[in-house]
Design a protein around this motif. Sequence first.
Motif, short mmCIF file in Angstrom:
data_model
loop_
_atom_site.label_atom_id
_atom_site.label_comp_id
_atom_site.label_asym_id
_atom_site.label_seq_id
_atom_site.Cartn_x
_atom_site.Cartn_y
_atom_site.Cartn_z
N UNK A 151 101.69 -2.88 26.97
CA UNK A 151 100.55 -2.30 26.23
C UNK A 151 99.28 -2.31 27.06
N UNK A 152 99.15 -3.33 27.92
CA UNK A 152 97.92 -3.48 28.69
C UNK A 152 97.80 -2.46 29.83
N UNK A 153 98.90 -1.73 30.09
CA UNK A 153 98.91 -0.80 31.24
C UNK A 153 98.79 0.63 30.74
N UNK A 154 97.95 1.45 31.37
CA UNK A 154 97.89 2.86 30.96
C UNK A 154 99.26 3.53 31.13
N UNK A 155 99.68 4.25 30.09
CA UNK A 155 101.02 4.82 30.11
C UNK A 155 101.00 6.17 30.82
N UNK A 156 101.89 6.36 31.85
CA UNK A 156 101.97 7.70 32.44
C UNK A 156 102.30 8.71 31.33
N UNK A 157 101.77 9.93 31.46
CA UNK A 157 101.99 10.93 30.42
C UNK A 157 103.12 11.88 30.79
N UNK A 158 103.70 12.52 29.79
CA UNK A 158 104.76 13.50 30.05
C UNK A 158 104.19 14.57 30.99
N UNK A 159 104.93 14.85 32.05
CA UNK A 159 104.48 15.81 33.05
C UNK A 159 103.87 15.15 34.28
N UNK A 160 103.50 13.87 34.17
CA UNK A 160 102.94 13.17 35.34
C UNK A 160 104.02 12.95 36.40
N UNK A 161 103.58 12.93 37.64
CA UNK A 161 104.48 12.57 38.74
C UNK A 161 104.46 11.05 38.93
N UNK A 162 105.62 10.46 39.14
CA UNK A 162 105.72 9.03 39.40
C UNK A 162 106.61 8.87 40.64
N UNK A 163 106.19 8.00 41.55
CA UNK A 163 106.88 7.89 42.85
C UNK A 163 107.63 6.56 42.92
N UNK A 164 108.95 6.66 43.06
CA UNK A 164 109.80 5.46 43.07
C UNK A 164 110.12 5.06 44.50
N UNK A 165 109.98 3.77 44.79
CA UNK A 165 110.45 3.21 46.06
C UNK A 165 111.76 2.50 45.74
N UNK A 166 112.90 3.06 46.15
CA UNK A 166 114.18 2.43 45.78
C UNK A 166 114.29 1.02 46.34
N UNK A 167 115.03 0.19 45.64
CA UNK A 167 115.33 -1.16 46.16
C UNK A 167 116.08 -1.03 47.48
N UNK A 168 117.00 -0.07 47.57
CA UNK A 168 117.84 0.08 48.76
C UNK A 168 117.91 1.56 49.12
N UNK A 169 117.38 1.90 50.28
CA UNK A 169 117.24 3.31 50.64
C UNK A 169 118.57 3.96 51.04
N UNK A 170 119.47 3.23 51.72
CA UNK A 170 120.63 3.90 52.34
C UNK A 170 121.51 4.64 51.31
N UNK A 171 121.94 3.97 50.22
CA UNK A 171 122.72 4.73 49.25
C UNK A 171 121.89 5.78 48.51
N UNK A 172 120.56 5.63 48.51
CA UNK A 172 119.72 6.64 47.84
C UNK A 172 119.80 7.97 48.60
N UNK A 173 119.65 7.89 49.91
CA UNK A 173 119.72 9.10 50.73
C UNK A 173 121.04 9.82 50.48
N UNK A 174 122.11 9.05 50.34
CA UNK A 174 123.45 9.64 50.18
C UNK A 174 123.62 10.38 48.85
N UNK A 175 122.62 10.28 47.96
CA UNK A 175 122.68 10.99 46.68
C UNK A 175 121.97 12.34 46.74
N UNK A 176 121.32 12.64 47.87
CA UNK A 176 120.47 13.84 47.94
C UNK A 176 120.97 14.80 49.03
N UNK A 177 120.86 16.10 48.75
CA UNK A 177 121.27 17.10 49.74
C UNK A 177 120.29 17.22 50.89
N UNK A 178 119.01 17.03 50.57
CA UNK A 178 118.01 17.20 51.63
C UNK A 178 116.84 16.24 51.43
N UNK A 179 116.16 15.97 52.53
CA UNK A 179 114.94 15.16 52.49
C UNK A 179 113.76 16.11 52.67
#
Length: 375
Positions: free
Chosen positions: A326-354
């Motif tokens: 509750x104490x944190x401003x809530x991102x709104x629908x349509x906002x961009x949010x940037x995730x830093x994965x815990x582990x990058x290597x298997x993340x890359x393997x889920x995407x066709x391109x960088x």
Amino acid sequence: MRSPAPPQPVRDIRPPDLPDDIPTPAAVVDRAALRANVTAMQDAMDRAGVRLRPHAKTHKCVEIARLQLDAGAHGLTVGTLGEAEVFAAAGVDDVFVAYPVYADAARAARLRELHERVRLAVGVDTEAGVTALAQAMRGATEPLDVLIEIDSGGRRCGVRPDATVPLARHVEASGLRLRGVYTHGGHGYRGPDARPDAARDELDTLARAHDALDAAGFPIDVLSAGSTPTVELSARAPVTEQRPGTYVLNDAQQVALGAVPPTAVAFFVVTTVVSDAVPGQVIVDAGAKAVPRDTHPLLPGFGWLAGTDLHLRTTNDYHGFVDVPESTPRPRVGDRVVVVPTHVCPTVNLHDELVVVEAGRVVDTCRVAARGRNG
Ligand SMILES: Cc1ncc(COP(=O)(O)O)c(C=O)c1O
């Protein structure tokens, strides 16, 4: 061994400047951070007098491999024949498959073809593996190079240093050529304090394996260590080669371990908030098909939201759950949010391109050419 600098907070990882029209979820690379990582690692290895053979499993992209090789890397490390084939086809001529490849009938022809095409080496840690490799290479004009894997404490693969000699005898009797020994100090991932111990274990076990082999009449050229959490600590004699992979892009886990500072994170998954209908949370459009469910004991969930105190608590296939107190401003629908994965290597393997960005613009895209080449 000197103590490494303490970890900096994961919340200090900043998102890169992004254009707001990248279709999400997108795997995004910050070009300035990527280039800085390539240069810093190559410089560190040059200063240490150790050859760098980066593990390409992290990026799986020809363009990033090229950056590493142009900066001075001495060949590539890969984990599968499929990855080796992709990089060989792109002109990389020196490849080490740091994996105990079992050369069954389906792999034998691929191995022979690779061996004819590039300077190839393969990992071994059992007599059965060596025998299968030797059978696969029957008729080859040049012997295949192998490196014996040493278990430096990770308890995954590899023999203890004193068990290298009988294996080396089997390698020689089978018509293969022993190039060296290698290890992966994976136990350095257990926490910041585990890094110096794992690095010391890499150095000790490789040295002991070298000495045992030397005394038995098997001189070797390569003593290869490799992991991002240990690389800065084990890059010295008698180690001749380092094989870090993750360092080139980095992730929340490396920052939490203190292996890299927050500014070295060069990879992000850009997402859009698609729902805030349920109180106390928002849903982003990166589920398990965009961010893997990899965890680390030092971190909550599967990824950190850059520049915030929030994290990706869990995922369904297409839904990422972010709890918002509750104490944190809530991102709104349509906002961009940037995730830093815990582990990058298997993340890359889920995407066709960088999608490669710099100064708020898309400057390039890299195809994840070795994506899915898992065998
Ligand atoms: C055999 C081997 N070498 C090198 C590496 C690279 O390590 P890191 O991902 O920590 O950079 C790995 C990672 O799994 C590995 O398994």
